[in-house]
Enzyme design. Sequence first.
Site, PDB file in Angstrom:
ATOM      1  N   CYS A  77       3.348   8.731   0.798  1.00 41.80           N
ATOM      2  CA  CYS A  77       3.675   7.896   1.958  1.00 41.80           C
ATOM      3  C   CYS A  77       3.905   6.485   1.409  1.00 41.80           C
ATOM      4  CB  CYS A  77       2.517   7.930   2.943  1.00 41.80           C
ATOM      5  SG  CYS A  77       2.767   6.821   4.338  1.00 41.80           S
TER       6      CYS A  77
ATOM      7  N   CYS B  78      -1.577  -2.018  14.776  1.00 47.62           N
ATOM      8  CA  CYS B  78      -1.309  -1.863  13.334  1.00 47.62           C
ATOM      9  C   CYS B  78      -1.837  -3.045  12.520  1.00 47.62           C
ATOM     10  CB  CYS B  78       0.201  -1.724  13.135  1.00 47.62           C
ATOM     11  SG  CYS B  78       0.700  -1.785  11.420  1.00 47.62           S
TER      12      CYS B  78
ATOM     13  N   CYS C 101       5.180  -6.805   7.778  1.00 51.24           N
ATOM     14  CA  CYS C 101       6.111  -6.289   8.778  1.00 51.24           C
ATOM     15  C   CYS C 101       6.242  -7.309   9.903  1.00 51.24           C
ATOM     16  CB  CYS C 101       5.608  -4.962   9.330  1.00 51.24           C
ATOM     17  SG  CYS C 101       6.755  -4.222  10.516  1.00 51.24           S
TER      18      CYS C 101
ATOM     19  N   GLU D  95       0.825  -1.208   0.000  1.00 50.37           N
ATOM     20  CA  GLU D  95       0.000   0.000   0.000  1.00 50.37           C
ATOM     21  C   GLU D  95       0.858   1.257   0.000  1.00 50.37           C
ATOM     22  OE1 GLU D  95      -2.650   0.151   3.280  1.00 50.37           O
ATOM     23  OE2 GLU D  95      -3.543  -1.788   2.806  1.00 50.37           O
TER      24      GLU D  95
ATOM     25  N   CYS E 113      -2.432   2.334   7.771  1.00 46.22           N
ATOM     26  CA  CYS E 113      -1.454   1.409   7.212  1.00 46.22           C
ATOM     27  C   CYS E 113      -1.928  -0.035   7.253  1.00 46.22           C
ATOM     28  CB  CYS E 113      -0.177   1.583   8.033  1.00 46.22           C
ATOM     29  SG  CYS E 113       1.043   0.336   7.819  1.00 46.22           S
TER      30      CYS E 113
ATOM     31  N   CYS F 213       3.307  -4.490  15.905  1.00 41.91           N
ATOM     32  CA  CYS F 213       2.765  -3.467  16.815  1.00 41.91           C
ATOM     33  C   CYS F 213       1.266  -3.744  16.948  1.00 41.91           C
ATOM     34  CB  CYS F 213       2.982  -2.067  16.242  1.00 41.91           C
ATOM     35  SG  CYS F 213       4.728  -1.676  16.021  1.00 41.91           S
TER      36      CYS F 213
HETATM   37  S1  SF4 Z   1       3.344   0.192  12.930  1.00 38.90           S
HETATM   38 FE1  SF4 Z   1       2.955  -1.628  11.670  1.00 38.90          FE
HETATM   39  S2  SF4 Z   1       4.264  -1.392   9.854  1.00 38.90           S
HETATM   40 FE2  SF4 Z   1       4.999   0.062  11.413  1.00 38.90          FE
HETATM   41  S3  SF4 Z   1       6.631  -1.060  12.516  1.00 38.90           S
HETATM   42 FE3  SF4 Z   1       4.718  -1.443  13.674  1.00 38.90          FE
HETATM   43  S4  SF4 Z   1       3.884  -3.353  12.795  1.00 38.90           S
HETATM   44 FE4  SF4 Z   1       5.446  -2.578  11.370  1.00 38.90          FE
END
Ligand code: SF4
Length: 346
Positions: free
Chosen positions: A112, A126, A119, A99, A339, A123
């Site tokens: 962006c 996210c 990833c 994306e 995101c 987190c």
């Molecule tokens: S916010 Fe999402 S994309 Fe960014 S580092 Fe944390 S898990 Fe990875």
Amino acid sequence: MSTAANKQSATRALPNPDPIRRVVQEIGVPAYRARQVLRWIYNRRAQSFDEMTDLPAELRTALAERIAVQPLKIVKMQTSQIDDTSKFLFELPDGNRIESVFLRDGRRKTACISTQVGCALACRFCATGKGGFIRDLSPAEIVHQVLAMERARERVTSIVFMGMGEALLNTDAVIGAIEILTSKDGLGLSSRRITVSTSGIVPGIKHLAESPVKVNLAWSLNSPFNDERSTLMPVNKRYPIEHVIEALKDYTAASGREVSVEYIVIKKLNMSRDHAEALAEIAGEIGAKVNLISCNPVEDGRFATPSPEDVVRFRNHVKAAGAFATIRFRRGRDIAAACGQLRARS
Ligand code: SF4
């Protein structure tokens, strides 16, 4: 950074690992042809090899058989009726999807962009982190997000590496992409208009500080307390707050560039007066301004969006504690612009 140093970054040659250089070498034509092709793609924004009229026709045919001028396919593009933000879902040549977002703010047009497919950092707030890590993007794949968005929208004036992935777990490719973005043979952007966001990968910050590229850094903090931050962002167990602060101080000293602190405000979780004071103290230590961002609800509903009044109250507490703080309003609320949400839905 001095004007001379800026000039140096704008005249640096395009990086070597670009696949076009490899293909030109394989075809057996002189290496300067690769530079011509790269200039056509990145600087002159050619959309096909046919446009590259100063290249021999046989070379154009040979290249067209081996590589795509536009390697990213737009699977979906959604534009917000509220604020004109466009969210893109791209398909890479291997079928993976990433994306990117185009944001307009007056004359400033920002891309962006993503640095990884998925990833690994998980987190908790996210959507991208939920799907796990698949692979790193190459410098060309990172830059082609910008070119594809420019074709669909308008010429970009700033770049933020804040899309999918942890940029500083793919630091070599990010540095390569920044070289293309800032080179006069590339997109020719000022490195002052480029911001790399990180969750706080200490070796990556050091690597970037030692590299020739000098860009702004944004640290995604989200809690000023190690215990709480480790729950929200497991990467904090590996690189706790005090270690990241030291690395960022070194980065500022080495690069002369700005560091900012990004802070996602989550309802009833990280917005007390104690949070505000501890956040202001950290920002003061690294000389950073604070950007507050209202939490985007991730679709399992565990983290809630605070009211605008609560965010303003929190901002006022941070300011009263001595930090410079602004609120970044959520963009593209009507198009799942957080995101990883579009990819998760597709
Ligand atoms: S916010 Fe999402 S994309 Fe960014 S580092 Fe944390 S898990 Fe990875």
